[in-house]
Structures are given as C-alpha cells and as structure tokens.
Motif scaffolding. Sequence first.
Motif, mmCIF file in Angstrom:
data_model
loop_
_atom_site.group_PDB
_atom_site.id
_atom_site.type_symbol
_atom_site.label_atom_id
_atom_site.label_comp_id
_atom_site.label_asym_id
_atom_site.label_seq_id
_atom_site.Cartn_x
_atom_site.Cartn_y
_atom_site.Cartn_z
ATOM 1 N N LEU A 80 0.843 -1.193 0.000
ATOM 2 C CA LEU A 80 0.000 0.000 0.000
ATOM 3 C C LEU A 80 0.877 1.242 0.000
ATOM 4 C CD1 LEU A 80 -0.026 1.406 3.156
ATOM 5 C CD2 LEU A 80 -1.167 -0.758 3.608
ATOM 6 N N PHE A 81 0.239 2.375 -0.319
ATOM 7 C CA PHE A 81 0.839 3.694 -0.127
ATOM 8 C C PHE A 81 0.031 4.420 0.950
ATOM 9 C CE2 PHE A 81 2.209 2.934 -4.538
ATOM 10 C CZ PHE A 81 3.556 3.279 -4.445
ATOM 11 N N ALA A 82 0.712 4.976 1.942
ATOM 12 C CA ALA A 82 0.059 5.796 2.968
ATOM 13 C C ALA A 82 0.599 7.218 2.844
ATOM 14 C CB ALA A 82 0.343 5.248 4.363
ATOM 15 N N ILE A 83 -0.275 8.178 2.624
ATOM 16 C CA ILE A 83 0.119 9.582 2.470
ATOM 17 C C ILE A 83 -0.283 10.313 3.746
ATOM 18 C CG2 ILE A 83 -0.137 11.669 1.087
ATOM 19 C CD1 ILE A 83 -0.999 9.789 -1.241
ATOM 20 N N ASP A 84 0.699 10.520 4.623
ATOM 21 C CA ASP A 84 0.435 11.187 5.892
ATOM 22 C C ASP A 84 0.482 12.703 5.698
ATOM 23 O OD1 ASP A 84 -0.228 11.246 8.535
ATOM 24 O OD2 ASP A 84 1.724 10.596 9.287
ATOM 25 N N GLU A 85 -0.153 13.436 6.622
ATOM 26 C CA GLU A 85 -0.221 14.900 6.544
ATOM 27 C C GLU A 85 -0.743 15.317 5.163
ATOM 28 O OE1 GLU A 85 0.214 16.329 9.293
ATOM 29 O OE2 GLU A 85 1.470 14.936 10.427
#
Length: 614
Positions: free
Chosen positions: A143-148
């Motif tokens: 997966l890709f997690a895009i924080d902020e």
Amino acid sequence: MNNPESSIPANPEAERILRETFGYQSFRGRQAEIVAAVAAGNDAFVLMPTGGGKSLCYQIPALLRPGLAVVVSPLIALMADQVTALRQLGVAAAVLNSSLSAEDQAAIERDMQAGSLDLVYIAPERLMQPRTLSLLGECELALFAIDEAHCVSQWGHDFRPEYMQLSGLAEGFPNIPRIALTATADPRTREEIRQRLSLQRAAGFVHSFDRPNIRYRVAERGNAKQQLLRFLRDEHPDQAGIVYCLSRRKTDDIAAWLREQGIDALAYHAGLDREQRTTHQARFQRGEAVVMVATVAFGMGIDKPDVRFVVHLDLPASIEAYYQETGRGGRDGEPADAWMLYGLQDVVQRRRMIEEGDAPEARKRVERHKLDAMLSYCELTSCRRQHLLAYFGENRDHACGNCDTCLNPPQTWDATDTARKALSAVYRTGQRFGTGYVIDHLQGQADERAERQGHTRLSTFGVGDDLGVKEWRAVLRQLVALGYLTMDIDGYGGLRLGDNCRALLKGETRLQLRQLRTEDRPARRAAGSAAEDLDAADRRLWDRLRDLRKRLSEAQEVPPYVIFHDRTLLAMVTHKPTTEQALLAIDGVGQKKLESYGGDFLAEMIEGLAEVAD
C-alpha cells in the motif's frame, strides 16, 4: 475503486495483530473499518485528530497485506520516531532519506527489493524521483500511505508543492491501495485533497475532531514573560510542554530567560544547525519535564504522549495551524492546556508576513481569510470548542465546559456608542495612526505631533476619557477582529475603517463587546495526570516503574514512552499484574514488549508490592 465503507467485514487477523504486536485490546472509533477497507485493497481518506490513532490505520494493513508499505511523510524527525517505535514492536521498518549514508541507503534499497521490510518511510520529493519509482516497480507493494495529506491543498494551512506530484501514484501504481490521512482539514480542503490525490471514489472516514481532554484558553498579552512564568509555575511545574513563538529571535530569548528562572527550557528553530536541533529534540523526547520553546518548525509528527501544555505567545496563522499545534498536547488522553496570548501587534505581524510573502495573490487571499477566522476565534464570547468543531464541519449543540469561556463566561456590554467614538476618531485623524495614538486622542492626551496635525481641535479629541488605556485597547482589538477596523502593515499598524463599519457609524445597528477582565484563572488545575490521584502506596509503585522505564530507555537511547506510555504504567499500578498473562492483558503490552521488558517490570512490581506489604 468501489467505496467499501459499509461492505468490508471486520478482520480477525487485524485484531490479533492489534493485541499481540501493538498491545491494545480493542480498536478505537472507526479504526477497525479503516483497517479492514485498506487490507481488502481499497483506497481510503481518513480525518482523525492528532493522537487519535491514525498510524495504526496503515501500519496494521501493512502487516496484513503481502509486500512493502510505502509511507509518505514530510519530516525526517517524524519518520525516525515512527520507525524507532515500530522496531521496538518487532516490526521491520526503515527510513529512506538523505540523512543516511550512501551505504545505509543502498542497504535499505536492497531490503526493499528482497521483501524483508514491512514499511519504509520516504519524503515526497524522494519518492517521486524516477530512480525511486523505478525501484518501487521492482518491489512487491502492499500500500501507499500519504500522511499529513493536507499538505497537498493550496487551500490548506501547510501547503507543500512537492505533495502535488503524489497524484502520479494513482497512474503509476493503479492496483495498489492508497490511504491519505490528516488531522486538520475543513470541508473545502478535504475536497481539494481528494481531487489532487485522485481519491474521489475512496471511502471517507471522518472522525470527530474533538479532543475533550484539551482545555482551550486565550488571554490578552501584557507582560508575556511574567504571564508565561506564572502559568508554568502555578499550573505545570515539572511537566513537559511546548511554547510557540513567531520569530527565531524571540524563541531564543524566551528559552534563555526561562533557564534563568530555573526552568529546563530549550530552543528549536530553523536557524540552529542540524546537530543542535537533533540534540534538543532528543532531550525533549526523552525528558519528562523539558519545555521546548520553538517556532512552528518544531512539532509536526512529534509523538511524545505526555505533553501537558502547548502555549502560543503569538497569534497562529490559521485555525488549522492552531488546532494541529495544540493537538500535540495530551496525546495520552490525560488533561492538557492550550493557552494563547495575543495582542493587536500580532495582527500587524501576521498581515505583513502575508503581504510580503512570495505566494501568488490567490494564495494570499486564502491566508487573509484564515487569519480573519483566527482573530474571530480569539474574541469569542461563546464556547471555543463548539467554534473549533464547527470550523471543521462538526456541529455540536452543547457547550464543552472545558474552555475559558465556559469556565469563566465573559460579560458583554452595549459598546455601540463607544465603538462609534473609536471609528470616528480613526476617520477624523486620517486613518493612518496606530492604536497608541488613537487611544491618546480619545483620552485627550496631546503631544507635539497632535498639535502639529491639528488633531486637538477635532470633535473626537477627548471624547473617550471615561475609559482607561486597557479598556480602549480591548475595544480596538475587538473592532479589528470583527472587521470594523483594519490595520496597515507599514510598520506602524495604522488603523483604517473596515468595509462593514458604515451601518454602525450611522446608528443602524448595535454592537455587543466582551468586557475586559483580568487574566483567566482556571477553576481547578487543568492539566495534571491521573497519577496525581494515587494513594501513597500506589504512588511509590508508580515511581518505581517510572524509574525502571527511565533506566531501560537510557540504556537503549530511546524516549521513555517507546518502552511504555504513562497510561500503560498507570494501568500496571491499578491492576498490579504479577504474571505474564496478567501483564499481557494491560493495554500497551504486546507480545514483543512482554518478551523484551515483561520480566523486568514483573520483578519490579513484585518487589514493590512486597515493600508495601512490609
């Protein structure tokens, strides 16, 4: 992808990982739904307040799905802290950024290709380089997690151009689920995030923005240093907290002055070299009574749970920035204070920063709008929490009972005639003088300049001698906040009539203002710890466990909370486990931590209980 919000069943394996790896007995809020959706391969858009448990929403799916999870994060410090905590739990995690040596970077890249990592944290500008994208193309991806994620929005408060490129992930990796997470986004910003990251069809999970353990307070700035010292000594002695200042110079000055007063204070801003910043951040993370005086360069992603107060000595740029910064307090759920001082000079400084900045005019309009909203918040006479939640699209029909306007409701008065005097004085003196001059004029205080300008002969000269300087300053401050007056940014803060003052000047409307009052004092101590309520025997046990935690953290060179949070220690004191099974039932004690620290803490517990029995 299809919206999975109501169709994905709970995942028993996720609950097992939650218990055994992270040490928690149950999910909070909608965490279980988010984890299930992403683990099933669906996209998700998550809004959750700071301290609400956002990280678990992608960390657990990363362990459930085969392959490597890529976490996009804007700050090196944030990445390092998260990876340190994950490794303590036995999770294979790494950071890939320029702070590493070439050899270390190459080793991590080999681990990524070999599939031996669960998560890798990468800054957006590094991620979108062709070389990195090519590397990811050779990896099995979970997966890709895009924080902020609010950083992608030009309407948001912390826009970062490098985040704009992340829309390319949807095209380059169409079958890999993406989860975008943020703690601060109003409805308009949310839509922009979805659009820019191609997440229009992603399931949306909007949690309550409420942080009920935080007490919001705003006071007029007088002698800021003495006000701050009283606040620290009276309400937060020997506790960790953050004090935000607008400039580097002020940050250094306040930190040095606090040290002279016997308070362990450190400075943090972009003017310090990297080694100093790293050292100061490490001391703050590992200390239990350190006050960090900082510009807003400090704090994003700080995971220290026991921050008992967040102070703003200058006006924040926006409600989003304020909410994010105050959210760094009380992440452990214990009481925390968000305390702000502000004055009219803040308005001049903030507006000057906007107008002199390099942003395009469209962006400046956004920033002016957000500053106006921040000013309105400062001058509220109603519940601050209701106002904050409404700003983020969450309506609440009752007051919170835990902000200054609830605990000490302000009195209002009919200030129509007084306001008209002030507006008339500003107009007749030429709309170019600052608050000090206007107040002198209203009070009939003449100097050579007033004589030279002919202002002593105006009809408004001396019409306000019934009010003192502080009262007039409060009136002018509220007129600015309400838009009846504006302030120039020419260095003098000259007052000018606002666009909406005509009806008030003509007597077509009336105006209620809040009465000036002495600086608010809480009815009860706002931000202690549940440990303060322990009896003498339990307090001794609490101190023993904290001392053990400190020794272990120093030996491993990690912050104490990475070993166990205060809340976990408090649960140990309350339940007094003496077996591994009982210790494992404590929230925050997972299988890995039981193996690493269980024997030490059980031995300390048994010895402490025996001491009490004697």
